[in-house]
Design an enzyme around this catalytic site. Sequence first.
Site, PDB file in Angstrom:
ATOM      1  N   ASP A  33       5.944  -5.222   5.853  1.00  0.00           N
ATOM      2  CA  ASP A  33       6.495  -6.577   6.034  1.00  0.00           C
ATOM      3  C   ASP A  33       6.416  -7.420   4.762  1.00  0.00           C
ATOM      4  OD1 ASP A  33       7.384  -6.344   8.615  1.00  0.00           O
ATOM      5  OD2 ASP A  33       5.507  -7.066   9.512  1.00  0.00           O
TER       6      ASP A  33
ATOM      7  N   ARG B 133     -25.447  13.355  17.744  1.00  0.00           N
ATOM      8  CA  ARG B 133     -25.339  11.967  17.298  1.00  0.00           C
ATOM      9  C   ARG B 133     -24.137  11.260  17.903  1.00  0.00           C
ATOM     10  NH1 ARG B 133     -26.687  13.225  11.010  1.00  0.00           N
ATOM     11  NH2 ARG B 133     -28.883  12.665  11.102  1.00  0.00           N
TER      12      ARG B 133
ATOM     13  N   ASP C  54       0.150   1.915   8.197  1.00  0.00           N
ATOM     14  CA  ASP C  54      -0.382   1.058   9.267  1.00  0.00           C
ATOM     15  C   ASP C  54       0.446   1.055  10.556  1.00  0.00           C
ATOM     16  OD1 ASP C  54      -2.338   0.339   7.443  1.00  0.00           O
ATOM     17  OD2 ASP C  54      -1.305  -1.487   6.807  1.00  0.00           O
TER      18      ASP C  54
ATOM     19  N   HIS D 143     -22.337  15.051  21.537  1.00  0.00           N
ATOM     20  CA  HIS D 143     -22.052  13.955  20.609  1.00  0.00           C
ATOM     21  C   HIS D 143     -21.120  12.935  21.260  1.00  0.00           C
ATOM     22  CE1 HIS D 143     -17.947  15.329  20.001  1.00  0.00           C
ATOM     23  NE2 HIS D 143     -18.403  16.536  19.756  1.00  0.00           N
TER      24      HIS D 143
ATOM     25  N   THR E 153       4.581   2.528   5.359  1.00  0.00           N
ATOM     26  CA  THR E 153       3.176   2.095   5.362  1.00  0.00           C
ATOM     27  C   THR E 153       2.430   2.947   6.385  1.00  0.00           C
ATOM     28  OG1 THR E 153       1.638   0.366   6.097  1.00  0.00           O
ATOM     29  CG2 THR E 153       3.894   0.145   6.864  1.00  0.00           C
TER      30      THR E 153
ATOM     31  N   ARG F 247       0.972  -5.087  -5.616  1.00  0.00           N
ATOM     32  CA  ARG F 247       1.154  -6.257  -4.749  1.00  0.00           C
ATOM     33  C   ARG F 247       1.347  -7.450  -5.685  1.00  0.00           C
ATOM     34  NH1 ARG F 247      -0.565  -4.078   0.256  1.00  0.00           N
ATOM     35  NH2 ARG F 247      -2.396  -2.763   0.133  1.00  0.00           N
TER      36      ARG F 247
ATOM     37  N   ASP G 279       2.609  -1.038  11.327  1.00  0.00           N
ATOM     38  CA  ASP G 279       2.527  -2.428  11.791  1.00  0.00           C
ATOM     39  C   ASP G 279       3.828  -3.204  11.575  1.00  0.00           C
ATOM     40  OD1 ASP G 279       2.441  -2.464   9.040  1.00  0.00           O
ATOM     41  OD2 ASP G 279       0.806  -3.901   8.880  1.00  0.00           O
TER      42      ASP G 279
ATOM     43  N   ARG H 201      -5.003  -2.307   8.710  1.00  0.00           N
ATOM     44  CA  ARG H 201      -4.993  -3.753   8.449  1.00  0.00           C
ATOM     45  C   ARG H 201      -5.297  -4.486   9.750  1.00  0.00           C
ATOM     46  NH1 ARG H 201      -3.256  -6.201   3.827  1.00  0.00           N
ATOM     47  NH2 ARG H 201      -2.123  -4.382   3.166  1.00  0.00           N
TER      48      ARG H 201
ATOM     49  N   GLU I  50     -10.263  -1.150  11.268  1.00  0.00           N
ATOM     50  CA  GLU I  50     -10.885  -1.995  10.244  1.00  0.00           C
ATOM     51  C   GLU I  50     -10.650  -3.483  10.545  1.00  0.00           C
ATOM     52  OE1 GLU I  50      -9.045  -1.496   6.398  1.00  0.00           O
ATOM     53  OE2 GLU I  50      -7.029  -1.773   7.184  1.00  0.00           O
TER      54      GLU I  50
ATOM     55  N   ARG J 282     -24.491   7.193  13.455  1.00  0.00           N
ATOM     56  CA  ARG J 282     -24.075   7.117  12.045  1.00  0.00           C
ATOM     57  C   ARG J 282     -22.692   6.468  11.961  1.00  0.00           C
ATOM     58  NH1 ARG J 282     -28.614   8.374  11.742  1.00  0.00           N
ATOM     59  NH2 ARG J 282     -29.606   9.975  10.461  1.00  0.00           N
TER      60      ARG J 282
ATOM     61  N   GLY K 165       0.842  -1.206   0.000  1.00  0.00           N
ATOM     62  CA  GLY K 165       0.000   0.000   0.000  1.00  0.00           C
ATOM     63  C   GLY K 165       0.872   1.249   0.000  1.00  0.00           C
TER      64      GLY K 165
HETATM   65  O1  F6P Z   1      -1.376  -1.386   4.162  1.00  0.00           O
HETATM   66  C1  F6P Z   1      -2.039  -0.193   3.903  1.00  0.00           C
HETATM   67  C2  F6P Z   1      -3.508  -0.419   3.754  1.00  0.00           C
HETATM   68  O2  F6P Z   1      -4.104   0.831   3.463  1.00  0.00           O
HETATM   69  C3  F6P Z   1      -4.214  -1.080   4.927  1.00  0.00           C
HETATM   70  O3  F6P Z   1      -4.483  -0.172   5.972  1.00  0.00           O
HETATM   71  C4  F6P Z   1      -5.457  -1.621   4.271  1.00  0.00           C
HETATM   72  O4  F6P Z   1      -5.990  -2.706   5.005  1.00  0.00           O
HETATM   73  C5  F6P Z   1      -4.943  -2.058   2.919  1.00  0.00           C
HETATM   74  O5  F6P Z   1      -3.762  -1.296   2.670  1.00  0.00           O
HETATM   75  C6  F6P Z   1      -5.888  -1.856   1.773  1.00  0.00           C
HETATM   76  O6  F6P Z   1      -5.257  -2.279   0.599  1.00  0.00           O
HETATM   77  P1  F6P Z   1      -5.828  -2.074  -0.866  1.00  0.00           P
HETATM   78  O7  F6P Z   1      -5.825  -0.596  -1.152  1.00  0.00           O
HETATM   79  O8  F6P Z   1      -4.885  -2.834  -1.725  1.00  0.00           O
HETATM   80  O9  F6P Z   1      -7.208  -2.633  -0.840  1.00  0.00           O
END
Ligand code: F6P
Length: 319
Positions: free
Chosen positions: A104, A163, A128, A216, A126, A73, A130, A172, A223, A244, A12
């Site tokens: 990674d 709300r 993330d 609020h 990245t 990828r 991570d 990820r 995710e 919402r 990504g």
């Molecule tokens: O690794 C970066 C990231 O944006 C993650 O946060 C997400 O889960 C994933 O890539 C989404 O990947 P793609 O844009 O290939 O669907």
Amino acid sequence: MIRRIAVLTSGGDAPGMNAALRTCIRAGLYNGKEMYVIYDGYKGLVKGNIHQVNKDFTADIINRGGTIIRSARLPEFKEPEVVKQAVQRLQDYEIDALIGIGGDGTYRGLLDLAKAGFPVVGIPGTIDNDVASTDETIGFATALNTICECVDKIKDTSGSHQRCSIIEVMGRHCGDLAMYSGLAEGAEAVISSDHPLKEDSLFRKLRKMKAQNKSHAILIVSENLIDINELAKRIEAETGFDTRTEVLGRLQRGGTPVAHDRILASRMGTKAISLLLEGNHNQVVCLRNNEIIGVPIEEALSMKREPKENLIKMIDMLQ
Ligand code: F6P
């Protein structure tokens, strides 16, 4: 002796990848090396989408989001035949070393090349955050700021309508974007792999807020964890809060990198070149306690992310 170095970005995209690319190219040229870029990550490497670049190539990219050499990828990259082809392509261009910027997944590709005898170095890029071997990845700070800008805006409308807003952020399987944005936004709740949903206490809290006529409530959720639309229904039924959901999605990956990411990218890019020049191949660049160091790729990939206990405690104390 290393004479030609190539750079690719993979996985990504992340804000600051261009700043890292610029640094590698400029630091390489400064040290008398011939510099190459590979378009489209490992896919482009296997296809031979490889081009020599000069300093002009790096003009005006330090502040550009995305990656100008694109990313892709390529899950098949682990297959020995594909790795062999990649090494052959690099040899066709007489390239002596490769720098890969990514997470990674990118590091695993680099490790395969290293095992096939090709010198490599990795740089963590990245949103993330991570990558266990480094305290921070390039792109994380910018994505965090982007999330905060979005949540600030959602707060305005959420408050106008009294709300509850559930906001899903990327990461990820890593909760850092959720945890740190939750902290920075003073969110009423953060739900992440390190800080799971506790429904009863969340509903109790929201009922109390509703009774106190609070304007609020903001919930930030990582995710790939829960169905936020289901949670919204449960909150409405259990607490009476009009609720919402918002999925911030890929806008978190775009935009101009903040100064912090540009500087981190510059520090990491220069380290990548010096590792190669010193003969410290097959390492990844890491930020540890504000020092930029190199760690062998295999060791880096074997590391596990530990839950950030102090951050969890702080969130519990403040929310
Ligand atoms: O690794 C970066 C990231 O944006 C993650 O946060 C997400 O889960 C994933 O890539 C989404 O990947 P793609 O844009 O290939 O669907």
